[in-house]
Write a protein that holds these residues in place. Structure first.
Motif, PDB file in Angstrom:
ATOM      1  N   MET A   1       0.841  -1.199   0.000  1.00 25.53           N
ATOM      2  CA  MET A   1       0.000   0.000   0.000  1.00 25.53           C
ATOM      3  C   MET A   1       0.881   1.256   0.000  1.00 25.53           C
ATOM      4  SD  MET A   1      -3.079   0.672   2.625  1.00 25.53           S
ATOM      5  CE  MET A   1      -4.027   2.162   2.590  1.00 25.53           C
ATOM      6  N   ASN A   2       0.620   2.166  -0.955  1.00 31.03           N
ATOM      7  CA  ASN A   2       1.400   3.404  -1.024  1.00 31.03           C
ATOM      8  C   ASN A   2       0.589   4.566  -0.436  1.00 31.03           C
ATOM      9  OD1 ASN A   2       3.458   2.043  -2.298  1.00 31.03           O
ATOM     10  ND2 ASN A   2       2.750   2.579  -4.350  1.00 31.03           N
ATOM     11  N   VAL A   3       1.213   5.277   0.484  1.00 30.68           N
ATOM     12  CA  VAL A   3       0.512   6.371   1.159  1.00 30.68           C
ATOM     13  C   VAL A   3       1.269   7.677   0.944  1.00 30.68           C
ATOM     14  CG1 VAL A   3      -0.237   7.269   3.398  1.00 30.68           C
ATOM     15  CG2 VAL A   3      -0.404   4.824   2.941  1.00 30.68           C
ATOM     16  N   LEU A   4       0.541   8.687   0.498  1.00 30.05           N
ATOM     17  CA  LEU A   4       1.124  10.017   0.341  1.00 30.05           C
ATOM     18  C   LEU A   4       0.864  10.814   1.620  1.00 30.05           C
ATOM     19  CD1 LEU A   4       2.443  12.147  -1.540  1.00 30.05           C
ATOM     20  CD2 LEU A   4       0.137  12.768  -2.281  1.00 30.05           C
ATOM     21  N   VAL A   5       1.932  11.271   2.265  1.00 26.36           N
ATOM     22  CA  VAL A   5       1.784  12.072   3.480  1.00 26.36           C
ATOM     23  C   VAL A   5       1.972  13.539   3.117  1.00 26.36           C
ATOM     24  CG1 VAL A   5       2.782  12.584   5.743  1.00 26.36           C
ATOM     25  CG2 VAL A   5       2.486  10.209   5.022  1.00 26.36           C
ATOM     26  N   VAL A   6       1.008  14.352   3.523  1.00 27.84           N
ATOM     27  CA  VAL A   6       1.023  15.771   3.155  1.00 27.84           C
ATOM     28  C   VAL A   6       1.021  16.638   4.411  1.00 27.84           C
ATOM     29  CG1 VAL A   6      -0.368  17.608   2.095  1.00 27.84           C
ATOM     30  CG2 VAL A   6      -0.147  15.408   0.943  1.00 27.84           C
TER      31      VAL A   6
ATOM     32  N   ASP B   1       4.275  -1.468   2.386  1.00 27.24           N
ATOM     33  CA  ASP B   1       4.543  -2.915   2.399  1.00 27.24           C
ATOM     34  C   ASP B   1       6.035  -3.163   2.569  1.00 27.24           C
ATOM     35  OD1 ASP B   1       1.836  -3.391   1.953  1.00 27.24           O
ATOM     36  OD2 ASP B   1       2.103  -3.026  -0.194  1.00 27.24           O
ATOM     37  N   LYS B   2       6.819  -2.296   1.921  1.00 26.22           N
ATOM     38  CA  LYS B   2       8.282  -2.460   2.012  1.00 26.22           C
ATOM     39  C   LYS B   2       8.882  -1.572   3.094  1.00 26.22           C
ATOM     40  CE  LYS B   2       9.084  -3.853  -2.748  1.00 26.22           C
ATOM     41  NZ  LYS B   2       8.742  -3.103  -3.960  1.00 26.22           N
ATOM     42  N   ASN B   3       8.028  -0.753   3.729  1.00 24.33           N
ATOM     43  CA  ASN B   3       8.499   0.164   4.764  1.00 24.33           C
ATOM     44  C   ASN B   3       9.568   1.124   4.264  1.00 24.33           C
ATOM     45  OD1 ASN B   3       7.903   0.922   7.350  1.00 24.33           O
ATOM     46  ND2 ASN B   3       8.216  -1.147   8.153  1.00 24.33           N
ATOM     47  N   THR B   4       9.357   1.676   3.071  1.00 20.83           N
ATOM     48  CA  THR B   4      10.357   2.593   2.521  1.00 20.83           C
ATOM     49  C   THR B   4       9.692   3.892   2.051  1.00 20.83           C
ATOM     50  OG1 THR B   4      10.062   1.570   0.362  1.00 20.83           O
ATOM     51  CG2 THR B   4      11.942   0.806   1.657  1.00 20.83           C
TER      52      THR B   4
END
Ligand code: ADP
Length: 402
Positions: A1-6, A21-24
């Motif tokens: 899951m890709n999350v964009l933090v703003v 998922d990859k914690n990167t």
């Protein structure tokens, strides 16, 4: 899951795209001068980034450029918008309403709007960031709000209530809220992991020392007291903020200089603290350099700051009836060995003993234990990561919803 933090400010917008998922971190960047002209700095983790001057009349323009950068053929990190699953927003003030992070809907937006009087500088910008994402990504795109004030909502009444007529709390919810909550939460949880003990049995004092600074008392994993108040002006003296002063000073300056309360508050927010005392700089690197050249005022400013941090450590030990760990984090806490040494000097009698060598040799930007082996309480340096907390909360909330 890709999350964009703003993290949307009044004329800027910081972003990070996490692969949870990859914690990167896939990419991070900054849009500046929104509403003036506009500039984006985009830094992908594994390829070359870029800087560009692009017209950004609004935050929505900025978000469009961020998405373009993230999916760009040369500088992008995902193939299309479909690979971004959710957005997590930093929101400054959640008032008394928000005790934890929430999925944003119309009701949440209205509640954040209601908190504008409590966070007049930041909340409008945070709201603009959320609305701009909805405009660009669609109204139903999952967005989560993570509040700076939420961690402080576990404080008992005796710690959060000001001794002013109770109706001010009843009518306006004037109370201590505390800020940097996401950071205090992250580093206190990390401290428990580093100690190898459950947070539920620990007493931790977290010192978030940066341009803005605050100290929190975290007992059994919950915040029981914190130095900032209704606004981030209370507590420690900071880069440009006075921290706690006798409120009568406001009227005194206002009468003697014919200034409105608003003007005096601007001075207390922007022209005070380290900058106000020295007249030179709000940056601790400058203060050290000038103090070494013989500027007594710069040394005095440093002394005033470290003295205030020490007093909070003493106060919070009394409040929690002890301490298992003192944590240093943020720009100054993570990098400034001299400040850490000054703060801890002479606290051995309270079971807090700094190891000079470990402190001096602690590599910048990494976790470290800097207390003597014999110290009753551990002294820890923990780089904060508010963005990661926001991304994790976003994943938890969005997955629970599905
Ligand atoms: P903010 O509150 O704006 O997030 P930061 O946590 O980034 O601030 O901290 C910024 C402050 O950290 C700077 O003003 C500076 O005083 C201090 N700082 C950053 N790097 C160093 C360093 N290497 N040595 C001493 N102080 C530093």
């Amino acid at each position: 899951m890709n999350v964009l933090v703003v993290n949307a400010g009044s004329s800027s917008l910081k972003y990070q795209l996490f692969d949870m998922d990859k914690n990167t971190v896939l990419a991070k960047g900054l849009c500046e001068r929104i509403g003036i002209d506009g500039r984006i700095t985009h830094s992908p983790a594994d390829k070359e980034g870029f800087k560009a001057d692009l017209p950004m009349k609004t935050h929505a323009d900025a978000i469009k450029y961020v998405i373009d950068a993230l999916v760009d053929k040369n500088h992008g990190v995902v193939k299309s918008l479909k690979e971004i699953d959710a957005v997590g927003h930093r929101v400054l003030h959640g008032g008394a309403k928000f005790h934890e992070s929430v999925l944003i809907d119309d009701k949440v937006l209205a509640a954040i709007e209601e908190c504008i009087p409590l966070g007049p500088l930041h909340n409008p910008a945070n709201l603009t960031g959320i609305r701009s994402c909805a405009e660009v990504l669609g109204k139903d795109f999952p967005q989560v709000a993570v509040f700076d004030t939420a961690f402080g909502m576990t404080m008992p009444e005796k710690a959060f209530l000001y001794a002013i007529p109770h109706r001010y709390y009843d009518d306006y919810k004037i109370r201590r809220y505390g800020f940097h909550g996401t950071s205090h939460r992250f580093v206190s949880a990390r401290a428990a992991q580093m100690l190898g003990r459950p947070a539920s049995e620990l007493k931790i004092i977290t010192c978030h020392l940066g341009n803005g600074s605050s100290v929190s008392a975290v007992k059994n994993g919950k915040c029981v007291d914190t130095s900032m108040g209704l606004t981030p002006l209370e507590g420690l003296p900071m880069g440009t903020r006075s921290g706690s002063i006798d409120p009568a000073v406001i009227e005194f300056i206002s009468e003697h200089e014919n200034k409105s309360a608003k003007e005096v508050l601007r001075i207390l927010n922007k022209e005070s603290g380290m900058l106000g005392i020295t007249g030179k700089s709000s940056d601790f690197r400058d203060l050290h350099a000038e103090a070494k050249k013989g500027d007594d005022r710069c040394q005095l400013a440093i002394d005033i700051f470290t003295y205030a941090v020490r007093k909070y450590i003493g106060a919070y030990m009394a409040a929690m009836e002890g301490v298992d760990a003192v944590v240093f984090t943020a720009g100054v806490g993570e990098n400034d060995r001299e400040i850490r040494a000054d703060v801890c000097k002479g606290l051995d009698f309270m079971g807090i003993s700094l190891d000079e060598d470990k402190n001096s040799n602690a590599p910048r930007g990494t976790e470290a234990v800097i207390s003597k082996d014999s110290s009753k309480a551990k002294i820890l340096v923990i780089p904060t990561n508010e963005e990661l907390v926001i991304a994790k909360d976003t994943v938890d909330i969005v997955l629970n919803r599905k």
